[in-house]
Design an enzyme around this catalytic site. Structure first.
Site, PDB file in Angstrom:
ATOM      1  CD  GLU A 270      -2.050   2.151   1.404  1.00 21.08           C
ATOM      2  OE1 GLU A 270      -1.685   2.917   0.479  1.00 21.08           O
ATOM      3  OE2 GLU A 270      -2.284   2.523   2.557  1.00 21.08           O
TER       4      GLU A 270
ATOM      5  CB  CYS B 215      -2.239   6.597   1.685  1.00 25.20           C
ATOM      6  SG  CYS B 215      -3.454   5.689   2.621  1.00 25.20           S
TER       7      CYS B 215
HETATM    8  P1  NDP Z   1       9.098   4.557   3.801  1.00 25.13           P
HETATM    9  O1  NDP Z   1       8.392   3.895   2.683  1.00 25.13           O
HETATM   10  O2  NDP Z   1      10.552   4.765   3.666  1.00 25.13           O
HETATM   11  O3  NDP Z   1       8.839   3.755   5.165  1.00 25.13           O
HETATM   12  C1  NDP Z   1       7.692   2.966   5.425  1.00 25.13           C
HETATM   13  C2  NDP Z   1       8.068   1.846   6.388  1.00 25.13           C
HETATM   14  O4  NDP Z   1       9.067   1.004   5.796  1.00 25.13           O
HETATM   15  C3  NDP Z   1       8.678   2.333   7.701  1.00 25.13           C
HETATM   16  O5  NDP Z   1       8.283   1.482   8.750  1.00 25.13           O
HETATM   17  C4  NDP Z   1      10.157   2.187   7.440  1.00 25.13           C
HETATM   18  O6  NDP Z   1      10.919   2.089   8.607  1.00 25.13           O
HETATM   19  C5  NDP Z   1      10.196   0.902   6.670  1.00 25.13           C
HETATM   20  N1  NDP Z   1      11.411   0.705   5.877  1.00 25.13           N
HETATM   21  C6  NDP Z   1      12.259   1.644   5.371  1.00 25.13           C
HETATM   22  N2  NDP Z   1      13.228   1.057   4.636  1.00 25.13           N
HETATM   23  C7  NDP Z   1      12.984  -0.286   4.679  1.00 25.13           C
HETATM   24  C8  NDP Z   1      13.622  -1.427   4.084  1.00 25.13           C
HETATM   25  N3  NDP Z   1      14.689  -1.309   3.314  1.00 25.13           N
HETATM   26  N4  NDP Z   1      13.080  -2.641   4.315  1.00 25.13           N
HETATM   27  C9  NDP Z   1      11.974  -2.779   5.070  1.00 25.13           C
HETATM   28  N5  NDP Z   1      11.340  -1.743   5.654  1.00 25.13           N
HETATM   29  C10 NDP Z   1      11.836  -0.511   5.448  1.00 25.13           C
HETATM   30  O7  NDP Z   1       8.336   5.897   4.048  1.00 25.13           O
HETATM   31  P2  NDP Z   1       8.749   7.190   4.857  1.00 25.13           P
HETATM   32  O8  NDP Z   1       8.230   7.025   6.234  1.00 25.13           O
HETATM   33  O9  NDP Z   1      10.195   7.544   4.705  1.00 25.13           O
HETATM   34  O10 NDP Z   1       7.892   8.271   4.039  1.00 25.13           O
HETATM   35  C11 NDP Z   1       8.294   8.619   2.717  1.00 25.13           C
HETATM   36  C12 NDP Z   1       7.117   8.881   1.827  1.00 25.13           C
HETATM   37  O11 NDP Z   1       6.301   7.729   1.704  1.00 25.13           O
HETATM   38  C13 NDP Z   1       6.162   9.930   2.344  1.00 25.13           C
HETATM   39  O12 NDP Z   1       6.634  11.168   1.992  1.00 25.13           O
HETATM   40  C14 NDP Z   1       4.869   9.576   1.680  1.00 25.13           C
HETATM   41  O13 NDP Z   1       4.845  10.160   0.397  1.00 25.13           O
HETATM   42  C15 NDP Z   1       4.950   8.071   1.552  1.00 25.13           C
HETATM   43  N6  NDP Z   1       4.188   7.399   2.616  1.00 25.13           N
HETATM   44  C16 NDP Z   1       3.004   6.828   2.298  1.00 25.13           C
HETATM   45  C17 NDP Z   1       2.240   6.249   3.275  1.00 25.13           C
HETATM   46  C18 NDP Z   1       0.935   5.625   2.961  1.00 25.13           C
HETATM   47  O14 NDP Z   1       0.010   5.712   3.754  1.00 25.13           O
HETATM   48  N7  NDP Z   1       0.817   4.939   1.851  1.00 25.13           N
HETATM   49  C19 NDP Z   1       2.650   6.231   4.671  1.00 25.13           C
HETATM   50  C20 NDP Z   1       3.949   6.808   4.903  1.00 25.13           C
HETATM   51  C21 NDP Z   1       4.661   7.374   3.901  1.00 25.13           C
HETATM   52  P3  NDP Z   1      11.603   3.420   9.200  1.00 25.13           P
HETATM   53  O15 NDP Z   1      10.471   4.341   9.526  1.00 25.13           O
HETATM   54  O16 NDP Z   1      12.282   2.922  10.408  1.00 25.13           O
HETATM   55  O17 NDP Z   1      12.509   3.948   8.137  1.00 25.13           O
END
Ligand code: NDP
Length: 490
Positions: free
Chosen positions: A235, A269
């Site tokens: 998602e 989202c």
């Molecule tokens: P990320 O996609 O980087 O992170 C989402 C989750 O994945 C977090 O729990 C993160 O952990 C984890 N993660 C990061 N790198 C890895 C990896 N290599 N393997 C497994 N898990 C990993 O999103 P961000 O929080 O950095 O946000 C960036 C952008 O994503 C936002 O600006 C927005 O545009 C979008 N976003 C969309 C969402 C939605 O509802 N669809 C929700 C959040 C963000 P950690 O936080 O510890 O890095």
């Protein structure tokens, strides 16, 4: 010894909320090992007892609603009221998943058809084992629980890696689960940064990964999962469109548009990011929107930007939009980190970053279109395809537009309403990801179909799966098949 913890910070005040361990790949490995054993126990417990335990967990969460809402408020900065709403919606999903799991997944007989006349066939959906949930920070309860509740109800154990911005909420959700299920660690939370999540996704004993976050990280997670053929549900956000047709209730549309775009500081989202309004009502709609937006303030109606780095993305999109478009509300000065006041810009070129990329902030672009058909074409010309909205008084026309919208969900005459209906599946197409949480599809997402066919009696003169089969049997089969399937429809 080097520090092995990290802090969760209140984005509104900069204060440390709490410290949490950065769990190493070894710690993650151990958690998955414990989860494997717990999964076997949870699966063997059976659907009726699982339902009872999950409904009890729902009650425990309800009793801790204020405490959890405060924690969500501290870690994300969102108002306590919005955090409370998030929790209430979570409870309705948990309730639905617990009550419907057996009906959706339980064993049932299926028809065997003429050629399988001598067979009895059953279908059921069995648990996968360990499900890893990698969660986001924008709705740190509602979003991961959309996977966790449904995966638990389907009989799986969970290892949850919350976002590093909201670890405390994740820890508390698993702690409270132990009040209802104390025997085995059926729901564990591991805290840490990206590497902790990466170690979890790469563990071959994880049977499915439910990921919510950015498209870029989803690709990395999917690449890690490919090593073990671990399936994922992804998602990844969106760039949702809001279409206002000529016969829409413009006051209601402006009200819903503003809330859908600005609530939670636009960090949703399925938040509204692009607005398409048909020519006949364009000026009137803009008037309604302009009047209302003056009353909405960051820090009062919604909180700060939770992820500090996101402010740069929002700023870049506002700068880009205001250079090429006409400002209706706010502008570059609306960014006063960590807060961003509402920004509305019209006539921004469709190929600009503000229209194409996910902004995840309290900003919208508005465009005049010839008619609803053109609005739909522009709405659909996005790499994303998560949700969307149609405002129209003509129910049939609105339903038609909704069906043609290239997205997983569409709300009519309301915003985001689909997320509150537990029976409706939630997920997107294209860059918004694939797979579904919520509803019957969400339960099946975390289960594997098990098909069983039992021969009840030998079919006289029709033993087709034997080397003793003769030409007469084959001839009878061909006659039967021609009778059943050989009539043309022209
Ligand atoms: P990320 O996609 O980087 O992170 C989402 C989750 O994945 C977090 O729990 C993160 O952990 C984890 N993660 C990061 N790198 C890895 C990896 N290599 N393997 C497994 N898990 C990993 O999103 P961000 O929080 O950095 O946000 C960036 C952008 O994503 C936002 O600006 C927005 O545009 C979008 N976003 C969309 C969402 C939605 O509802 N669809 C929700 C959040 C963000 P950690 O936080 O510890 O890095």
């Amino acid at each position: 010894m080097t520090t092995l913890t990290f802090d969760s910070i209140n984005p509104a005040t900069g204060e440390i909320v709490d410290s949490h361990p950065k769990q190493t790949p070894d710690a993650v490995h151990e958690a998955v090992g414990r989860a494997e054993e717990a999964a076997a126990w949870w699966a063997a417990l059976g659907p009726a007892e699982r339902r009872r335990r999950l409904l009890d967990y729902k009650a425990v969460l309800a009793q801790h609603l204020k405490e959890l809402a405060t924690l969500v408020h501290q870690e994300t900065g969102k108002p306590v009221g919005d955090a409370t709403l998030e929790l209430v919606l979570t409870l309705t999903h948990l309730d639905w998943a617990a009550r419907n799991a057996q009906k959706v997944l339980g064993r049932r007989r299926v028809a065997t058809g003429m050629i399988g006349l001598n067979l009895a066939a059953t279908l059921e959906y069995l648990p996968l084992g360990v499900v890893a949930v990698i969660g986001p920070w924008n709705y740190p309860v509602f979003t991961p629980m959309g996977s966790i509740a449904y995966a638990l109800a389907a009989g799986n154990a969970i290892v949850f890696k919350p976002s590093e911005l909201t670890p405390g909420v994740g820890v508390r959700l698993a702690e409270l689960f132990r009040e209802s299920v104390p025997e085995h660690p059926v729901f564990q939370t591991v805290t840490g940064l990206g590497e902790t999540g990466a170690a979890l996704a790469a563990d071959p004993r994880v049977k499915k990964v439910a990921f919510t976050g950015s498209t870029a990280t989803a690709k990395r997670v999917m690449a890690a999962c490919a090593e073990n053929l671990t399936p994922i549900v992804a998602e990844c956000g969106g760039k949702d469109a809001f279409i206002v047709d000529a016969d829409a209730d413009l006051g209601a549309a402006a009200d819903a548009c503003l809330w859908g775009a600005m609530a939670n500081a636009g960090q949703t989202c399925v938040g509204v990011e692009r607005v398409y309004v048909v020519d006949a009502v364009y000026e009137s709609f803009i008037r309604e929107l302009s009047e209302r937006v003056t009353k909405v303030k960051a820090g009062e109606h919604y909180g700060p930007i939770t992820m500090p780095g996101q402010v740069d993305v929002i700023k870049r999109h506002i700068d880009d939009a205001t250079k090429s478009g006409r400002v209706i509300a706010g502008g570059p000065e609306s960014v006063r980190a960590p807060y961003v006041d509402p920004v509305i810009v019209e006539d921004v070129p469709e190929d600009s970053p503000a229209v194409r990329e996910e902004t995840f902030g309290p900003t919208i672009t508005v465009r005049r279109t010839r008619d609803a058909q053109e609005a739909l074409s522009l709405a659909n010309a996005s790499a994303y395809g998560l949700g969307g909205t149609i405002f129209s008084r003509n129910a049939r026309r609105a339903a038609e537009l909704a069906r043609l919208m290239r997205s997983g969900m569409t709300a009519i005459n309301s915003v985001i309403s689909f997320a509150g209906v537990p029976a409706l599946p939630f997920g997107g197409v294209g860059d918004s990801g694939f797979g579904r949480i919520h509803g019957a599809d969400g339960l099946r997402e975390f289960a594997r179909p098990k098909a069983i066919a039992r021969q009840r009696f030998a079919m006289p003169g029709m033993n087709l799966t034997s080397f003793n089969r003769g030409p007469a049997e084959l001839e009878r089969l061909v006659r039967l098949v021609t009778f059943l399937h050989g009539r043309r429809k022209r």
